[in-house]
Write a protein that holds these residues in place. Structure first.
Motif, short mmCIF file in Angstrom:
data_model
loop_
_atom_site.label_atom_id
_atom_site.label_comp_id
_atom_site.label_asym_id
_atom_site.label_seq_id
_atom_site.Cartn_x
_atom_site.Cartn_y
_atom_site.Cartn_z
N LEU A 183 -38.88 19.25 -29.44
CA LEU A 183 -38.48 20.36 -28.56
C LEU A 183 -37.01 20.22 -28.19
CD1 LEU A 183 -41.57 20.22 -26.17
CD2 LEU A 183 -41.26 21.67 -28.18
N GLN A 184 -36.30 21.33 -28.13
CA GLN A 184 -34.90 21.33 -27.74
C GLN A 184 -34.79 21.76 -26.28
OE1 GLN A 184 -32.09 20.24 -29.49
NE2 GLN A 184 -31.26 20.39 -27.42
N LEU A 185 -34.21 20.91 -25.47
CA LEU A 185 -34.03 21.17 -24.04
C LEU A 185 -32.57 21.52 -23.77
CD1 LEU A 185 -36.03 18.15 -22.57
CD2 LEU A 185 -36.91 20.29 -23.52
N PRO A 186 -32.27 22.17 -22.65
CA PRO A 186 -30.87 22.43 -22.30
C PRO A 186 -30.13 21.12 -22.05
CG PRO A 186 -32.33 22.98 -20.48
CD PRO A 186 -33.21 22.71 -21.65
N VAL A 187 -28.87 21.08 -22.41
CA VAL A 187 -28.06 19.88 -22.19
C VAL A 187 -27.10 20.13 -21.03
CG1 VAL A 187 -28.27 19.13 -24.59
CG2 VAL A 187 -26.35 20.58 -23.91
N ASN A 188 -26.72 19.05 -20.41
CA ASN A 188 -25.81 19.13 -19.26
C ASN A 188 -25.11 17.78 -19.11
OD1 ASN A 188 -28.49 18.13 -18.46
ND2 ASN A 188 -27.62 17.92 -16.42
N GLY A 189 -23.92 17.77 -18.56
CA GLY A 189 -23.20 16.52 -18.37
C GLY A 189 -22.88 15.84 -19.69
N GLY A 190 -22.53 16.60 -20.71
CA GLY A 190 -22.29 16.04 -22.02
C GLY A 190 -23.29 16.59 -23.02
N GLN A 191 -23.64 15.79 -24.01
CA GLN A 191 -24.50 16.28 -25.08
C GLN A 191 -25.98 16.04 -24.82
OE1 GLN A 191 -24.23 13.81 -28.71
NE2 GLN A 191 -23.02 12.34 -27.52
N HIS A 192 -26.34 15.46 -23.69
CA HIS A 192 -27.72 15.08 -23.43
C HIS A 192 -28.34 15.92 -22.31
CE1 HIS A 192 -26.64 11.76 -25.96
NE2 HIS A 192 -25.81 11.25 -25.06
N HIS A 193 -29.66 15.92 -22.26
CA HIS A 193 -30.41 16.47 -21.14
C HIS A 193 -30.48 15.36 -20.09
CE1 HIS A 193 -33.58 19.09 -19.34
NE2 HIS A 193 -34.12 17.95 -18.95
N GLN A 194 -29.82 15.56 -18.97
CA GLN A 194 -29.64 14.48 -17.99
C GLN A 194 -30.23 14.85 -16.64
OE1 GLN A 194 -25.56 13.27 -17.45
NE2 GLN A 194 -26.11 11.42 -16.34
N HIS A 195 -31.01 13.91 -16.08
CA HIS A 195 -31.55 14.03 -14.73
C HIS A 195 -32.24 15.38 -14.49
CE1 HIS A 195 -30.34 10.17 -13.52
NE2 HIS A 195 -29.13 10.43 -13.04
N GLY A 196 -33.04 15.81 -15.48
CA GLY A 196 -33.81 17.04 -15.31
C GLY A 196 -33.13 18.29 -15.81
#
Length: 368
Positions: A97-110
């Motif tokens: 599954l592809q999740l939204p990324v934030n704070g760079g290229q990763h899905h971070q802290h929810g």
């Protein structure tokens, strides 16, 4: 002396919901202020031994401070704490599954709409306790499954803050990995590099160049991550080590050893499975904080992301005025599941099914 907060400074309409500030007071003198914006610990004030209180957690003096400042400051993090590499979530059956990324290229802290950015419902408030609620939705983070969270906060007579949660999985298999993200400073202000830290952990999770786990475990022996005996944060962070350079500082997951008892005090009476996870101490004041948790490990973050940036790092705490936080002025101890666990076959990763109820807890107990 503890900073005097204004409740009105936290009252606002946000996302169509009302934000507020609630102060919980325990019989032992511990006082904890909580905002329902992100279920944040805005203030943790412990008795100073002279009839007053001293702030031992970093925070801002208004809701606007949290909207403009460090994104995770004091927040309850979910649905998945830490990073999921490249925003990917390996689901059962081989689906990615592809999740939204934030704070760079990763899905971070929810992700960008994780619980730290949500206004929690408040269903009950007492003098020393409160109950908050939040629903994790697929439309917010792209993780399958609706999860209805109930978060119980209580300040007990032994000067402990209990954070217990119950999460009910509604309609699809899902993952759930929350934590608390308070920045602690037992001196009340200044650097935490002189604090000593102890964790019963003989292994840690090394990071790849993209600061996500390699998928292996390594021994803490001879490394900056060996806190099996009390050790100053300065001693650990001063070591020349590739992992510290890779993360920009101490920001690593330590795996708790099995069947290790605390030498400091007996376990709090709370959620089954609770065990001693860490002790943070400040030698000059004699203050200490024990951390107990149901999680298998602790993310230790020594606060190098505090950059003395007036737009993000101007908090309260230096006397009765403001305090421009510098690297190392706060330390986070974040009990949680293995980082990026669903994407690593060797890491334990639980997929919860509809009808399952997930329970967990973190307890912070203050002495000195």
């Amino acid at each position: 002396m503890a900073y005097l907060l204004s409740r009105e400074a936290f009252q606002q309409e946000l996302h169509g919901q009302r934000t507020d500030l609630f102060t919980l007071r325990g019989a032992g003198g511990l006082q904890v202020a909580v905002s329902n914006y992100g279920a944040r610990l805005v203030q943790v004030a412990m008795p100073d031994g002279q009839g007053g209180l001293v702030d031992v957690a970093l925070g801002y003096d208004s809701l606007q401070g949290y909207l403009d400042g460090q994104l995770s400051m004091g927040a309850f993090i979910g649905r998945w704490a830490g990073r999921l590499r490249a925003g990917q979530l390996h689901a059962p059956g081989g689906c990615i599954l592809q999740l939204p990324v934030n704070g760079g290229q990763h899905h971070q802290h929810g992700g960008p709409l994780g619980s730290r950015f949500q206004v929690f419902g408040v269903t009950e408030v007492q003098a020393d306790a409160m109950v908050l609620t939040h629903t994790f939705r697929t439309e917010d983070d792209a993780v399958p499954g609706t999860v209805r969270l109930t978060l119980y906060l209580q300040v007990t007579p032994d000067n402990a803050l209990h954070m217990d949660w119950m999460a009910e999985v509604a309609d699809a298999a899902t993952v759930f990995n929350p934590t608390g993200h308070a920045f602690f400073n037992l001196a009340g202000a200044g650097s935490t590099l002189g604090h000593t830290l102890q964790l019963p952990a003989s292994r840690y999770v090394p990071l790849a160049p993209d600061v996500c786990p390699t998928g292996a475990l390594a021994s803490v022996q001879g490394a900056p991550f060996d806190f099996r005996q009390p050790r100053s944060v300065a001693d650990a962070t001063a070591m020349a080590h590739e992992q510290l350079a890779r993360a920009g500082g101490l920001d690593h997951y330590l795996v708790l050893d099995d069947a290790v008892a605390s030498t400091a005090a007996a376990a709090p009476a709370a959620t089954p499975g609770l065990r001693w996870a860490a002790q943070l101490s400040e030698p000059a004041s004699g203050r200490a904080m024990q951390v107990w948790s149901t999680a298998p490990g602790v993310q230790v973050y020594a606060g190098h992301g505090l950059k003395a940036d007036p737009a993000r790092d101007l908090g309260r705490g230096a006397g009765q005025g403001t305090w421009l936080w510098k690297p190392g002025d706060g330390i986070c101890l974040e009990p949680m599941e293995y980082p990026d666990a669903p994407n690593h076959p060797a890491f334990p990763a639980q997929w919860w099914l509809p009808g399952d109820v997930v329970r967990g807890a973190i307890v912070y107990r203050f002495t000195g």
